[in-house]
Scaffold this motif. Sequence first.
Motif, mmCIF file in Angstrom:
data_model
loop_
_atom_site.group_PDB
_atom_site.id
_atom_site.type_symbol
_atom_site.label_atom_id
_atom_site.label_comp_id
_atom_site.label_asym_id
_atom_site.label_seq_id
_atom_site.Cartn_x
_atom_site.Cartn_y
_atom_site.Cartn_z
ATOM 1 N N ALA A 1 50.663 17.701 -66.281
ATOM 2 C CA ALA A 1 50.463 18.179 -64.905
ATOM 3 C C ALA A 1 51.531 19.202 -64.532
ATOM 4 N N LEU A 2 52.789 18.957 -64.940
ATOM 5 C CA LEU A 2 53.879 19.895 -64.636
ATOM 6 C C LEU A 2 53.661 21.222 -65.352
ATOM 7 N N ILE A 3 53.229 21.138 -66.632
ATOM 8 C CA ILE A 3 52.989 22.366 -67.401
ATOM 9 C C ILE A 3 51.830 23.152 -66.771
ATOM 10 N N ARG A 4 50.802 22.418 -66.346
ATOM 11 C CA ARG A 4 49.633 23.063 -65.740
ATOM 12 C C ARG A 4 50.043 23.855 -64.488
ATOM 13 N N ASP A 5 50.898 23.250 -63.637
ATOM 14 C CA ASP A 5 51.163 23.871 -62.340
ATOM 15 C C ASP A 5 52.446 24.694 -62.267
ATOM 16 N N PHE A 6 53.350 24.503 -63.220
ATOM 17 C CA PHE A 6 54.604 25.285 -63.179
ATOM 18 C C PHE A 6 54.803 26.138 -64.437
ATOM 19 N N GLY A 7 53.966 25.959 -65.455
ATOM 20 C CA GLY A 7 54.120 26.726 -66.693
ATOM 21 C C GLY A 7 54.820 25.915 -67.763
ATOM 22 N N SER A 8 55.877 25.183 -67.359
ATOM 23 C CA SER A 8 56.598 24.322 -68.297
ATOM 24 C C SER A 8 57.399 23.300 -67.492
ATOM 25 N N VAL A 9 57.844 22.253 -68.168
ATOM 26 C CA VAL A 9 58.684 21.257 -67.493
ATOM 27 C C VAL A 9 59.982 21.925 -67.033
ATOM 28 N N GLU A 10 60.507 22.780 -67.879
ATOM 29 C CA GLU A 10 61.749 23.485 -67.541
ATOM 30 C C GLU A 10 61.559 24.343 -66.281
ATOM 31 N N ALA A 11 60.423 25.021 -66.218
ATOM 32 C CA ALA A 11 60.147 25.879 -65.050
ATOM 33 C C ALA A 11 60.027 25.021 -63.781
ATOM 34 N N PHE A 12 59.433 23.826 -63.911
ATOM 35 C CA PHE A 12 59.370 22.926 -62.765
ATOM 36 C C PHE A 12 60.774 22.538 -62.314
ATOM 37 N N LYS A 13 61.605 22.120 -63.286
ATOM 38 C CA LYS A 13 62.970 21.695 -62.934
ATOM 39 C C LYS A 13 63.744 22.831 -62.272
ATOM 40 N N GLN A 14 63.512 24.041 -62.753
ATOM 41 C CA GLN A 14 64.195 25.195 -62.158
ATOM 42 C C GLN A 14 63.725 25.426 -60.721
ATOM 43 N N ALA A 15 62.414 25.316 -60.512
ATOM 44 C CA ALA A 15 61.877 25.520 -59.156
ATOM 45 C C ALA A 15 62.417 24.448 -58.211
ATOM 46 N N PHE A 16 62.501 23.227 -58.700
ATOM 47 C CA PHE A 16 62.998 22.108 -57.902
ATOM 48 C C PHE A 16 64.478 22.318 -57.569
ATOM 49 N N ALA A 17 65.253 22.716 -58.578
ATOM 50 C CA ALA A 17 66.690 22.952 -58.373
ATOM 51 C C ALA A 17 66.927 24.136 -57.423
ATOM 52 N N ARG A 18 66.105 25.178 -57.566
ATOM 53 C CA ARG A 18 66.234 26.345 -56.674
ATOM 54 C C ARG A 18 65.994 25.930 -55.224
ATOM 55 N N SER A 19 65.003 25.091 -55.042
ATOM 56 C CA SER A 19 64.694 24.603 -53.700
ATOM 57 C C SER A 19 65.856 23.756 -53.155
ATOM 58 N N ALA A 20 66.437 22.949 -54.029
ATOM 59 C CA ALA A 20 67.583 22.114 -53.629
ATOM 60 C C ALA A 20 68.781 22.977 -53.241
ATOM 61 N N GLY B 1 45.020 17.811 -56.521
ATOM 62 C CA GLY B 1 45.870 17.427 -57.643
ATOM 63 C C GLY B 1 46.951 18.427 -57.971
ATOM 64 N N LYS B 2 46.968 19.554 -57.276
ATOM 65 C CA LYS B 2 47.944 20.596 -57.592
ATOM 66 C C LYS B 2 49.339 20.215 -57.109
ATOM 67 N N LEU B 3 50.314 20.439 -57.967
ATOM 68 C CA LEU B 3 51.710 20.110 -57.664
ATOM 69 C C LEU B 3 52.435 21.308 -57.077
ATOM 70 N N SER B 4 53.370 21.038 -56.157
ATOM 71 C CA SER B 4 54.209 22.107 -55.618
ATOM 72 C C SER B 4 55.539 21.514 -55.154
ATOM 73 N N VAL B 5 56.514 22.390 -54.961
ATOM 74 C CA VAL B 5 57.846 21.975 -54.518
ATOM 75 C C VAL B 5 58.034 22.422 -53.078
ATOM 76 N N LEU B 6 58.623 21.552 -52.279
ATOM 77 C CA LEU B 6 58.899 21.870 -50.873
ATOM 78 C C LEU B 6 60.248 21.286 -50.484
ATOM 79 N N SER B 7 60.961 21.992 -49.623
ATOM 80 C CA SER B 7 62.207 21.455 -49.085
ATOM 81 C C SER B 7 62.066 21.318 -47.571
ATOM 82 N N THR B 8 62.629 20.254 -47.009
ATOM 83 C CA THR B 8 62.582 20.049 -45.560
ATOM 84 C C THR B 8 63.998 19.799 -45.035
ATOM 85 N N PRO B 9 64.267 20.196 -43.779
ATOM 86 C CA PRO B 9 65.603 19.981 -43.219
ATOM 87 C C PRO B 9 65.815 18.540 -42.757
ATOM 88 N N ASN B 10 67.067 18.141 -42.724
ATOM 89 C CA ASN B 10 67.491 16.846 -42.163
ATOM 90 C C ASN B 10 66.649 15.689 -42.710
#
Lengths: 191, 223
Positions: B123-142, B159-168
């Motif tokens: 699922a991560l590869i499908r929506d982010f290209g690779s597991v590494e790319a997912f981790k990078q997107a997640f870390a960038r958001s953090a 079923g599509k995965l995405s990264v989101l950041s929220t305040p507080n």
Amino acid sequence: MKFELPKLPYDFGALAPVIGKETVELHYGKHFQTYITNLNNLIPGTKFENADLETIVKESDGAIFNNAGQTLNHNIYFLSFSPNGGGAPQGKLAEAINAAYGNFENFKKEFVAAGVSVFGSGWVWLAKDAAGKLQVSKEANAGNPVTKGLVPLLGFDVWEHSYYLDYQNRRADHLNALWQIIDWKAVEARY
Amino acid sequence: MKRLIFPLLLMIGWALPATGQHKLPDLPYRYAALEPHIDSLTMYIHYNKHHAAYVNNLNKVLEAYPEWQLKDVTELLAHIDKLPQTIRTTVRNNAGGHYNHSLFWEMLAEPGTTRMSSRTEKALIRDFGSVEAFKQAFARSAMGRFGSGWVWLLQDRDGKLSVLSTPNQDNPLMPFVARDMRIVLALDVWEHAYYLNYQSQRAAYVEAFWNVVNWRKVDEVLK
């Protein structure tokens, strides 16, 4: 304009135990420095290239605002302390505090309560308006009362990085302790 | 006898949790279980002080509002815009804090005890290209979250995965944050989550987080 860290008028360890040496080192040397570095990297090529800090804070948004706001906030914050601080303000500032809050003790209570009630990262400020009247201003994240047309006089940082090593979750204890190191001469000069 | 009973009653009174519907959930592991990635003092304070304060504050603010008192925390969050204006922000902050932390504890596991399932990996590869790319997107958001907040891996109805950041303590259950999103993974990026161990190095904390992700839980949640 290149912004730089202001020189601290005290040693890193001089504010302990109110603010521990490691906290001052990290807060000044890492957090504050990072905001300044980011700001210096962000402004070239923008309309803020030759602007002074306060103008940038008033007119910017997004990443420039965040880093300019935090540069201004920490400039004021770190130059509000002295190892020989504490006591009470004198002169016109003392009169203005009494006029607005009844007395110094009440002001301190109200200021700390406002700081405790900021949810998340931010600041609590004592600020004056154009007529010299005082108000307490709660600000989120990089906020500074200059954006409301006020003059900031004293700011307590309530980002967790400013107290977590020394006080952990006990923000109120930290804010109450800060009165012991306030350099009222510096604050009075801003009034 | 009287002299003994009174302090005993007092002690029992002290030991009782704050009255109210919302309770601090049990932590599913020891405080030291996540070391060295998350240290036991941080876990202790984060759970017993920060999380407990959200629970207590939430129960307290709902005391005078019986019609909201018995609602589940997810219901409170989903209807946050229907709450009386006088308590809306306090409920938003504290119900959010309670829910987010309850979820976060379950999303963590002792290092080396869980592995990413091949379903999750696909699922991560499908929506982010690779597991590494997912981790990078997640870390960038953090890293991009200025101030306090959270980072989420979300899954939409298709079923599509995405990264989101929220305040507080906001989260994707709140209608003004997201709609119909399932939380697959959560990371607390308030400074209290990492400052004792990592100080100003949020990036190092985010990197270490991958060692304590409960991949079994992620697989369970994933559609």
